[in-house]
Design an enzyme around this catalytic site. Structure first.
Site, PDB file in Angstrom:
ATOM      1  N   LEU D 234      -5.108  13.588  27.691  1.00  0.00           N
ATOM      2  CA  LEU D 234      -3.701  13.364  28.027  1.00  0.00           C
ATOM      3  C   LEU D 234      -2.992  12.553  26.938  1.00  0.00           C
ATOM      4  CD1 LEU D 234      -1.812  13.927  30.453  1.00  0.00           C
ATOM      5  CD2 LEU D 234      -2.301  11.599  31.201  1.00  0.00           C
ATOM      6  N   ASP D 235      -1.849  13.033  26.477  1.00  0.00           N
ATOM      7  CA  ASP D 235      -1.016  12.338  25.486  1.00  0.00           C
ATOM      8  C   ASP D 235      -1.701  12.168  24.138  1.00  0.00           C
ATOM      9  OD1 ASP D 235       0.827  12.136  27.519  1.00  0.00           O
ATOM     10  OD2 ASP D 235       0.383  10.042  27.975  1.00  0.00           O
TER      11      ASP D 235
END
Lengths: 290, 290, 290, 290
Positions: D234-235
């Protein structure tokens, strides 16, 4: 807005902060006016109009301010102390005394000295202290004393002690112009004046050492710099100013460092100017820049 | 700063301008406080601290402002009229009525309608008028009336007359959202409310028609947009906001137009917001944006 | 991208421009490869894919480039001359010789000297010439010769003659670092090398003298700077680089000048870097910056 | 640079990457020329001129490209496969099929649909999928099918399954236009096409939820947005584009969100355009944007 110090004769800056209450602005401005002050600029900020914190900055002209000052301070105390407001009154014609600590990189150091020489910064520079001797001639060429305080080895306490003794009583704030040594909490306590640092990243991204290499590795499209007050928590102090510049995949981490240097000196010089003009007010770990 | 209209209940905005004199800020803020107003924000500007012009914007909260308003206005008149100050008092919870004039390009038009729908702009939109029918469905999809007023031929007086009749009494300001017709001085007089235009260049560069082609021809490295109040002197009215974007030699004039459209809608929306919030004050042909 | 000169040993830059034809890129890159060159970077631009003008910049590494150069040039001539292509081949490890002309303002001058010292610019600086003696010590502190050539009075021909004699044969390009004298067409012809100027506005806005005062008067919201090649048409030469900074109504024209100085030195240093790296190619009165 | 699809008839884009070797550019461009291709643009990048990785993008015009394609591909394979180069050849006149996933916020969604309608993006939009029905009318008003796939509860597998079945075989890439659901690794594997996300912070600052609140709390002076390819981390996926906007202490976290929305839609639209034009090439977890 920069102004020559000679134009600031008899100008004072009043900063007030505390719990907001109706009428506080009118009371303060009336006090200034009643004492012969002519308000030149006024900024205020309330972080919550219903019972939040109130911050005000008033610059006013008062003929013979020095003579009037004790009486003004007494009245301000009577007005503001009962409600627990903090306040400070500074004479805008008196430049703050700024010490600069630097290492080998000279871009921030020389930029501050050059801006000072061309009267962009309302400061005096009583000294530059560096853990490297490389910039001595340049600094002295600007007519500024240079002290070499080496900082080799794991134990920095002797170096910190020498620096504190040079600074004590002689400066109003300290600027770390790419000073590549971590200062201890004890040092900050003993120095007792604000310390401004320039960090070579857009904080809180890339905290710690080597931010340009980290930025290159992460593949960001902009790099930045952050000027902040130094606290015991490394890279966590209140941010005064930030800016960025666009980079491309075709540039190396070394290119980032060179391009970032331009942003660093720009950001640091703005932060120093604003601090020297009493424009920066702390609200917890945030800054209000009027 | 944008704020939902519902949060602006009982908020008023007072604008004062005129010749600077000591005590004017204190007098105005004291009047507001004495009448039960709590100052939420205050901005002031003096173009010359020694006898220049003074501009002040005060936003304050006063319970049951509508009821208190007549008395406040009377007191403001007593305080400010003798010294020749101009002043205005507006109810921040009452949205301004904004008409939009557009042509074929829809980027500024749709951006304003969309920002209005998501409550970014404290306005109502009683009508969109266009000399082309192309945007009718889009506009009505936002629940806004659309009027098609063709403007072919050399004589624009009939079209202008129709537009004036649609606007008269129904709007507080007009936005030219890439409306590609030059409006006559007579039109501006008859409309009688402020008119904001977006020009597709960084004024005063590239005045007149075809600014992107001119920019390409001159070989500039940045293109821009300018939002300004419309006066009889084409492209010479007071500038509210400007911005730019970088372009390269590899882009064509058509690319400039597409990239410029992003800047235009951004610049225009900021100018509209600030006007709607009573942040823009005229100082001759310059604007003060508080 | 900046690179230390020592890393550019045996690197060459080939610029080709002329009428586009199929296969030109393949022909040029094959020639380079056949001669032992390894292409490090390649940029090309066609202003119209159907029969427009073609521009190409190739940087390649070739061991013992100096020895190979005559043969390479001969082959390039055989390939490119018949179709009327213009081309140039430069040795990237040989720094260009840059003269700087300045007046009283030192921000662009010192920035270039400082960037040169820290190896940001692939140039040598054989001399600084100024019509004021004020910067002599600073310039010589950087180890650069300084010549004072006063330029008072209406007739500038004697001063220009002295400057030409200092420059002749000694420099590859000239930088006007806020040199406040207008140079004659005859001077430009006699100097015979490119001359780069920094203009303190976002050209074509505010052509001529006093651009910051003009900007303040017009009420613009951004001010800028433009680096361009000097031609006989004042402020009309090909633009190399531009940038802007936001200003507010609260700033004076003097503030604009101070803030603009930061943009000027930034823009000028980028233009100088790109010129020194052979990145700037003329296309009529426009520049292509590879 | 955007170009109408009709102008891209018979234009192809060739991407090559692998280990750098002398002559690779000449070999590729000669192959194109030999097959009747006229090179319109060429970009290349080597991350280390001595034995690093090589990336090249060539756009060329070839009459009757479709007919010539199989033979071209066969020759490219013969040239590039032996040295282990990866390559792809795309027909620039064939728009990529883009699905958009969105939630309640409509600023990125509507901006993409509007840019598509005005021919700024070389894509088709076969569907919009949202976990909220709020944007249905707007989407269908643009002539685009809308599917509502609710995603309540902790187990997202049923919703993800429905989405995969809608997308399978119908799209070339997916855009998360402020889609507020975290997608599983299994989903990404099953979808099998690139997924682009817009994150509302300047990554890697403020990873995770609530970045504007975090930014307000930390007291940063700029907020930003990041468009990146989605990976299981994520990210952490490769960044395509980023930009920032200045904020002040006087703005709230809600203001940041509104102002950030402008940056988000701008950054996302640029990333989508570049992806659709085959300008983005992966180099590990970094992107090269030609």
């Amino acid at each position: 807005m920069t102004t020559a110090l000679s134009q600031l004769q008899d100008h004072a800056c009043l900063i007030v902060d505390g719990k907001d209450r109706p009428g506080i602005i009118a009371d303060v401005t009336a006090l200034v006016t009643r004492n012969g002050g002519n308000i030149v600029s006024l900024d205020q900020y309330t972080d919550d109009p219903s019972g939040g914190l109130f911050f005000q900055r008033v610059v006013f002209h008062r003929s013979e301010f020095s003579a009037a000052r004790p009486d003004l301070e007494s009245q301000l105390n009577d007005l503001l102390a009962p409600d627990g407001y903090r306040w400070s009154l500074t004479d805008q014609s008196v430049p703050k005394r700024m010490a600069i600590l630097s290492s080998k990189s000279d871009h921030c150091l020389l930029d501050l000295l050059w801006r000072h020489r061309r009267s962009e910064l309302p400061v005096t520079v009583p000294m530059v202290i560096s853990n490297h001797p490389t910039s001595a001639d340049d600094v002295r060429g600007f007519g500024v004393p240079f002290f070499h305080v080496p900082s080799a080895g794991a134990d920095k306490s002797a170096a910190e002690d020498r620096i504190v003794k040079l600074l004590a009583g002689n400066v109003d704030f300290v600027v770390l112009a790419r000073y590549m040594q971590i200062l201890s909490g004890e040092f900050l306590n003993r120095v007792g004046v604000p310390v401004i640092n320039i960090h070579h990243s857009f904080l809180p991204a890339f905290i710690g050492a080597g931010p340009y290499a980290k930025a290159k590795h992460r593949g960001v499209k902009l790099i930045g710099a952050t000027a902040h007050y130094v606290t015991e928590d490394l890279d966590e102090g209140p941010i005064i100013e930030q800016d960025v510049v666009r980079v491309s995949h075709a540039e190396t981490a070394a290119d980032y460092a060179r391009r970032g240097a331009d942003v660093e000196r720009q950001v640091l010089s703005r932060a120093v100017l604003w601090h020297a003009q009493d424009r920066v007010v702390l609200n917890g770990n945030q800054t209000i820049v009027f």
